[in-house]
Write a protein that holds these residues in place. Structure first.
Motif, PDB file in Angstrom:
ATOM      1  N   GLU A 112       0.827  -1.211   0.000  1.00 19.92           N
ATOM      2  CA  GLU A 112       0.000   0.000   0.000  1.00 19.92           C
ATOM      3  C   GLU A 112       0.856   1.254   0.000  1.00 19.92           C
ATOM      4  OE1 GLU A 112      -2.357  -0.715   3.434  1.00 19.92           O
ATOM      5  OE2 GLU A 112      -3.876  -1.890   2.357  1.00 19.92           O
ATOM      6  N   LYS A 113       1.965   1.207   0.728  1.00 19.57           N
ATOM      7  CA  LYS A 113       2.888   2.345   0.750  1.00 19.57           C
ATOM      8  C   LYS A 113       3.468   2.591  -0.638  1.00 19.57           C
ATOM      9  CE  LYS A 113       7.320   3.846   2.712  1.00 19.57           C
ATOM     10  NZ  LYS A 113       8.443   3.462   3.602  1.00 19.57           N
ATOM     11  N   PHE A 114       3.891   1.520  -1.314  1.00 22.80           N
ATOM     12  CA  PHE A 114       4.443   1.658  -2.659  1.00 22.80           C
ATOM     13  C   PHE A 114       3.365   2.078  -3.666  1.00 22.80           C
ATOM     14  CE2 PHE A 114       8.215  -0.718  -1.193  1.00 22.80           C
ATOM     15  CZ  PHE A 114       9.202   0.036  -1.813  1.00 22.80           C
ATOM     16  N   GLN A 115       2.126   1.680  -3.416  1.00 20.94           N
ATOM     17  CA  GLN A 115       1.046   2.084  -4.323  1.00 20.94           C
ATOM     18  C   GLN A 115       0.944   3.608  -4.387  1.00 20.94           C
ATOM     19  OE1 GLN A 115      -2.819   0.575  -3.291  1.00 20.94           O
ATOM     20  NE2 GLN A 115      -3.740   1.208  -5.222  1.00 20.94           N
ATOM     21  N   ASN A 116       1.030   4.256  -3.238  1.00 22.69           N
ATOM     22  CA  ASN A 116       0.975   5.719  -3.197  1.00 22.69           C
ATOM     23  C   ASN A 116       2.167   6.339  -3.928  1.00 22.69           C
ATOM     24  OD1 ASN A 116      -1.383   5.689  -1.625  1.00 22.69           O
ATOM     25  ND2 ASN A 116      -0.221   5.594   0.283  1.00 22.69           N
ATOM     26  N   ILE A 117       3.350   5.743  -3.734  1.00 23.64           N
ATOM     27  CA  ILE A 117       4.551   6.250  -4.405  1.00 23.64           C
ATOM     28  C   ILE A 117       4.432   6.087  -5.916  1.00 23.64           C
ATOM     29  CG2 ILE A 117       7.035   5.900  -4.693  1.00 23.64           C
ATOM     30  CD1 ILE A 117       7.082   4.976  -1.741  1.00 23.64           C
ATOM     31  N   ILE A 118       3.924   4.937  -6.359  1.00 25.75           N
ATOM     32  CA  ILE A 118       3.767   4.672  -7.794  1.00 25.75           C
ATOM     33  C   ILE A 118       2.754   5.633  -8.407  1.00 25.75           C
ATOM     34  CG2 ILE A 118       2.919   2.982  -9.471  1.00 25.75           C
ATOM     35  CD1 ILE A 118       4.196   0.810  -7.636  1.00 25.75           C
ATOM     36  N   ASN A 119       1.653   5.882  -7.710  1.00 24.33           N
ATOM     37  CA  ASN A 119       0.648   6.844  -8.193  1.00 24.33           C
ATOM     38  C   ASN A 119       1.295   8.207  -8.446  1.00 24.33           C
ATOM     39  OD1 ASN A 119      -1.323   4.905  -7.992  1.00 24.33           O
ATOM     40  ND2 ASN A 119      -2.334   5.789  -6.209  1.00 24.33           N
ATOM     41  N   GLU A 120       2.062   8.675  -7.451  1.00 26.27           N
ATOM     42  CA  GLU A 120       2.741   9.965  -7.570  1.00 26.27           C
ATOM     43  C   GLU A 120       3.735   9.946  -8.738  1.00 26.27           C
ATOM     44  OE1 GLU A 120       2.731  12.927  -5.663  1.00 26.27           O
ATOM     45  OE2 GLU A 120       0.871  12.225  -4.756  1.00 26.27           O
ATOM     46  N   THR A 121       4.462   8.840  -8.864  1.00 27.23           N
ATOM     47  CA  THR A 121       5.459   8.711  -9.930  1.00 27.23           C
ATOM     48  C   THR A 121       4.822   8.826 -11.309  1.00 27.23           C
ATOM     49  OG1 THR A 121       6.877   7.316  -8.553  1.00 27.23           O
ATOM     50  CG2 THR A 121       7.205   7.170 -10.932  1.00 27.23           C
ATOM     51  N   ILE A 122       3.721   8.142 -11.509  1.00 28.52           N
ATOM     52  CA  ILE A 122       3.032   8.156 -12.807  1.00 28.52           C
ATOM     53  C   ILE A 122       2.554   9.558 -13.155  1.00 28.52           C
ATOM     54  CG2 ILE A 122       0.941   7.383 -14.008  1.00 28.52           C
ATOM     55  CD1 ILE A 122       1.283   4.683 -12.492  1.00 28.52           C
ATOM     56  N   ILE A 123       1.880  10.205 -12.215  1.00 27.44           N
ATOM     57  CA  ILE A 123       1.321  11.533 -12.479  1.00 27.44           C
ATOM     58  C   ILE A 123       2.434  12.565 -12.686  1.00 27.44           C
ATOM     59  CG2 ILE A 123      -0.035  13.420 -11.484  1.00 27.44           C
ATOM     60  CD1 ILE A 123      -1.764  11.231 -10.124  1.00 27.44           C
ATOM     61  N   GLN A 124       3.433  12.571 -11.806  1.00 27.65           N
ATOM     62  CA  GLN A 124       4.504  13.563 -11.906  1.00 27.65           C
ATOM     63  C   GLN A 124       5.288  13.426 -13.206  1.00 27.65           C
ATOM     64  OE1 GLN A 124       6.860  13.193  -8.347  1.00 27.65           O
ATOM     65  NE2 GLN A 124       5.257  14.029  -7.018  1.00 27.65           N
ATOM     66  N   ASN A 125       5.540  12.190 -13.639  1.00 24.18           N
ATOM     67  CA  ASN A 125       6.318  12.017 -14.865  1.00 24.18           C
ATOM     68  C   ASN A 125       5.496  12.299 -16.116  1.00 24.18           C
ATOM     69  OD1 ASN A 125       9.234  10.933 -14.396  1.00 24.18           O
ATOM     70  ND2 ASN A 125       7.972   9.926 -12.851  1.00 24.18           N
ATOM     71  N   SER A 157      -0.714  16.932  -5.581  1.00 22.07           N
ATOM     72  CA  SER A 157      -0.183  15.671  -5.050  1.00 22.07           C
ATOM     73  C   SER A 157      -1.278  14.875  -4.347  1.00 22.07           C
ATOM     74  CB  SER A 157       0.964  15.938  -4.075  1.00 22.07           C
ATOM     75  OG  SER A 157       0.526  16.774  -3.024  1.00 22.07           O
ATOM     76  N   ASN A 158      -0.956  13.613  -4.038  1.00 19.17           N
ATOM     77  CA  ASN A 158      -1.858  12.697  -3.322  1.00 19.17           C
ATOM     78  C   ASN A 158      -3.168  12.455  -4.076  1.00 19.17           C
ATOM     79  OD1 ASN A 158      -0.041  12.521  -1.109  1.00 19.17           O
ATOM     80  ND2 ASN A 158      -0.848  14.450  -0.306  1.00 19.17           N
ATOM     81  N   ILE A 159      -3.070  12.338  -5.404  1.00 15.17           N
ATOM     82  CA  ILE A 159      -4.229  12.026  -6.233  1.00 15.17           C
ATOM     83  C   ILE A 159      -4.317  10.514  -6.422  1.00 15.17           C
ATOM     84  CG2 ILE A 159      -5.313  12.312  -8.492  1.00 15.17           C
ATOM     85  CD1 ILE A 159      -5.320  14.846  -6.823  1.00 15.17           C
ATOM     86  N   LEU A 160      -5.483   9.957  -6.191  1.00 15.30           N
ATOM     87  CA  LEU A 160      -5.667   8.518  -6.365  1.00 15.30           C
ATOM     88  C   LEU A 160      -5.948   8.216  -7.827  1.00 15.30           C
ATOM     89  CD1 LEU A 160      -5.971   5.728  -4.989  1.00 15.30           C
ATOM     90  CD2 LEU A 160      -8.429   6.207  -4.816  1.00 15.30           C
ATOM     91  N   LEU A 161      -5.192   7.284  -8.387  1.00 17.97           N
ATOM     92  CA  LEU A 161      -5.435   6.883  -9.772  1.00 17.97           C
ATOM     93  C   LEU A 161      -6.730   6.082  -9.864  1.00 17.97           C
ATOM     94  CD1 LEU A 161      -1.954   5.683 -11.128  1.00 17.97           C
ATOM     95  CD2 LEU A 161      -3.300   7.607 -11.967  1.00 17.97           C
ATOM     96  N   ASP A 162      -7.612   6.489 -10.757  1.00 20.71           N
ATOM     97  CA  ASP A 162      -8.815   5.695 -11.024  1.00 20.71           C
ATOM     98  C   ASP A 162      -8.836   5.358 -12.515  1.00 20.71           C
ATOM     99  OD1 ASP A 162      -9.629   8.017 -12.333  1.00 20.71           O
ATOM    100  OD2 ASP A 162     -10.886   8.688 -10.668  1.00 20.71           O
ATOM    101  N   GLN A 163      -9.843   4.594 -12.938  1.00 29.24           N
ATOM    102  CA  GLN A 163      -9.876   4.124 -14.320  1.00 29.24           C
ATOM    103  C   GLN A 163     -10.041   5.264 -15.315  1.00 29.24           C
ATOM    104  OE1 GLN A 163     -12.885   0.972 -13.433  1.00 29.24           O
ATOM    105  NE2 GLN A 163     -11.452  -0.384 -14.488  1.00 29.24           N
ATOM    106  N   GLN A 164     -10.790   6.295 -14.932  1.00 29.21           N
ATOM    107  CA  GLN A 164     -10.989   7.435 -15.823  1.00 29.21           C
ATOM    108  C   GLN A 164      -9.669   8.182 -16.050  1.00 29.21           C
ATOM    109  OE1 GLN A 164     -13.840  10.315 -14.402  1.00 29.21           O
ATOM    110  NE2 GLN A 164     -13.991  11.344 -16.389  1.00 29.21           N
ATOM    111  N   LEU A 165      -8.948   8.442 -14.976  1.00 32.47           N
ATOM    112  CA  LEU A 165      -7.654   9.111 -15.091  1.00 32.47           C
ATOM    113  C   LEU A 165      -6.653   8.234 -15.835  1.00 32.47           C
ATOM    114  CD1 LEU A 165      -5.797  11.470 -14.452  1.00 32.47           C
ATOM    115  CD2 LEU A 165      -5.406  10.497 -12.175  1.00 32.47           C
ATOM    116  N   GLY A 166      -6.718   6.923 -15.599  1.00 30.83           N
ATOM    117  CA  GLY A 166      -5.831   5.989 -16.281  1.00 30.83           C
ATOM    118  C   GLY A 166      -6.008   6.032 -17.794  1.00 30.83           C
TER     119      GLY A 166
END
Length: 370
Positions: A112-125, A157-166
């Motif tokens: 779960e901790k890495f999930q938050n980091i990965i979400n941030e990584t995807i959006i920021q990049n 920051s701290n945006i949750l990835l959902d299917q629409q955003l994906g």
């Protein structure tokens, strides 16, 4: 207790070496001034055993000698590896591999901790790819891509990835203009592995998604401070000490070198044409497959002007190895060079199997560097 200490002092031949100064008549006054510590209490415990013996000094001596031998045997089973390298070199990925191989992977809380980091990584990049479109002046986004790009740039920051955003991120990733920025990512501090997440973005946005081991291995996080991973191997307690790689973290390295059996220095081969995050004038020099791909497009002479081997993987690899070995000051130490892919668990397992065969029979401190 006082009577026991007096008996010790009376015996001028008695010597005690277990976590305390040797006792002789010259040290009596020093010793009696010590506060009551675990060692003094331990002496008292020995005294209780001694009273039951007909030969107190002999039995006490044997008991102490055995305790010292036990402590030495326990310490001999502890082996420390120091894992160092520049920021984004892949060393923390290797530490995660060790956790997968020897510590049964990651808990749900860690996932779960890495999930938050990965979400941030995807959006920021993706934001970085969009922001750097203007650098190439090859056109502008239009239609849905333009709308999606504006929405993503506005995300905090701290945006949750959902299917629409994906789906919006996937649409942008498939745009040739965005792909062109990614191909030139070395100019913008964009990770080589970010395409891994963009390619599987739809599955990562599903409800109840948790990162897999492969997802976590591809995650790039700048490590700070000191992190230790421990595991047992062949009756030995192994500690992998991972130290932050940025320059501001390197002053902490020196405190970690004590009682180290091997230093594992990790360098990212695929970043030979990239600059340090903290210093635009310094080359970064991870993944072997990425290096094989990149060396066909970018000559190694952008890093080493004297290199004449062309766009050839073997020649470039030998040149990098040669450059590292030239920096060896202490020729008496043993050095090994391994070409690895930090995200390949089988590859890392093979390297550590080799390391185990070298280190465990010979655990004298500071004797090996890889």
């Amino acid at each position: 207790m006082e009577n026991f200490m007096f008996e010790i002092f009376k015996n001028k031949e008695f010597k005690f070496t277990h976590n305390i100064l040797l006792i002789n008549p010259e040290l009596i006054y020093t010793l009696v001034c010590y506060p009551i510590t675990k060692d003094i209490l331990y002496l008292n415990k020995i005294h209780e055993k001694q009273q039951k013996s007909s030969k107190p000094e002999y039995k006490l001596n044997k008991y102490i000698e055995q305790e010292i031998l036990n402590d030495k045997a326990e310490n001999d089973k502890k082996i420390n590896f120091l894992l160092i390298g520049a920021g984004d070199s892949g060393k923390s990925t290797i530490a995660r591999q060790i956790k997968i191989i020897h510590n049964n992977g990651f808990s749900k809380k860690e996932q779960e901790k890495f999930q938050n980091i990965i979400n941030e990584t995807i959006i920021q990049n993706m934001q970085s790819l969009i922001a750097n479109l203007s650098y190439f002046k090859q056109g502008t986004l239009t239609g849905d891509s333009k709308v999606y790009a504006d929405e993503i740039l506005a995300l905090k920051s701290n945006i949750l990835l959902d299917q629409q955003l994906g789906k919006k991120i996937k649409t942008l990733w498939e745009n040739p203009l965005i792909k062109n920025v990614y191909e030139n990512r070395s100019l913008f501090h964009i990770p080589d592995t970010i395409d891994y997440y963009f390619e599987k973005i739809e599955s990562m946005c599903k409800p109840n998604y948790l990162p897999t081991e492969e997802d976590i291995l591809n995650c790039r996080v700048r490590s700070t401070g000191i992190t230790t991973t421990k595991f047992t191997l062949n009756d030995h307690l192994i500690s992998i000490i991972d130290v932050g790689g940025q320059r501001c973290e390197r002053k902490k390295w020196i405190s970690c070198f004590e009682d180290v059996a091997a230093v594992l220095f990790v360098s990212s081969m695929s970043e030979y044409n990239q600059k340090l995050f903290e210093d635009e004038d310094m080359n970064r020099m991870h993944e072997m497959d990425l290096f094989k791909e990149k060396i066909q497009k970018f000559d190694l002479n952008v890093c080493f002007p004297e290199y004449k081997g062309g766009l050839d993987f073997d020649n470039a690899s030998k040149m990098i190895k040669k450059k590292f070995l030239e920096r060896v000051v202490d020729k008496e130490k043993t050095f090994f060079v391994h070409y690895i892919c930090a995200t390949d668990t089988t590859n890392i397992q093979h390297v550590f199997d080799s390391l185990k065969d070298i280190i465990i029979p010979n655990t004298s401190p500071n004797n090996i560097m890889l």
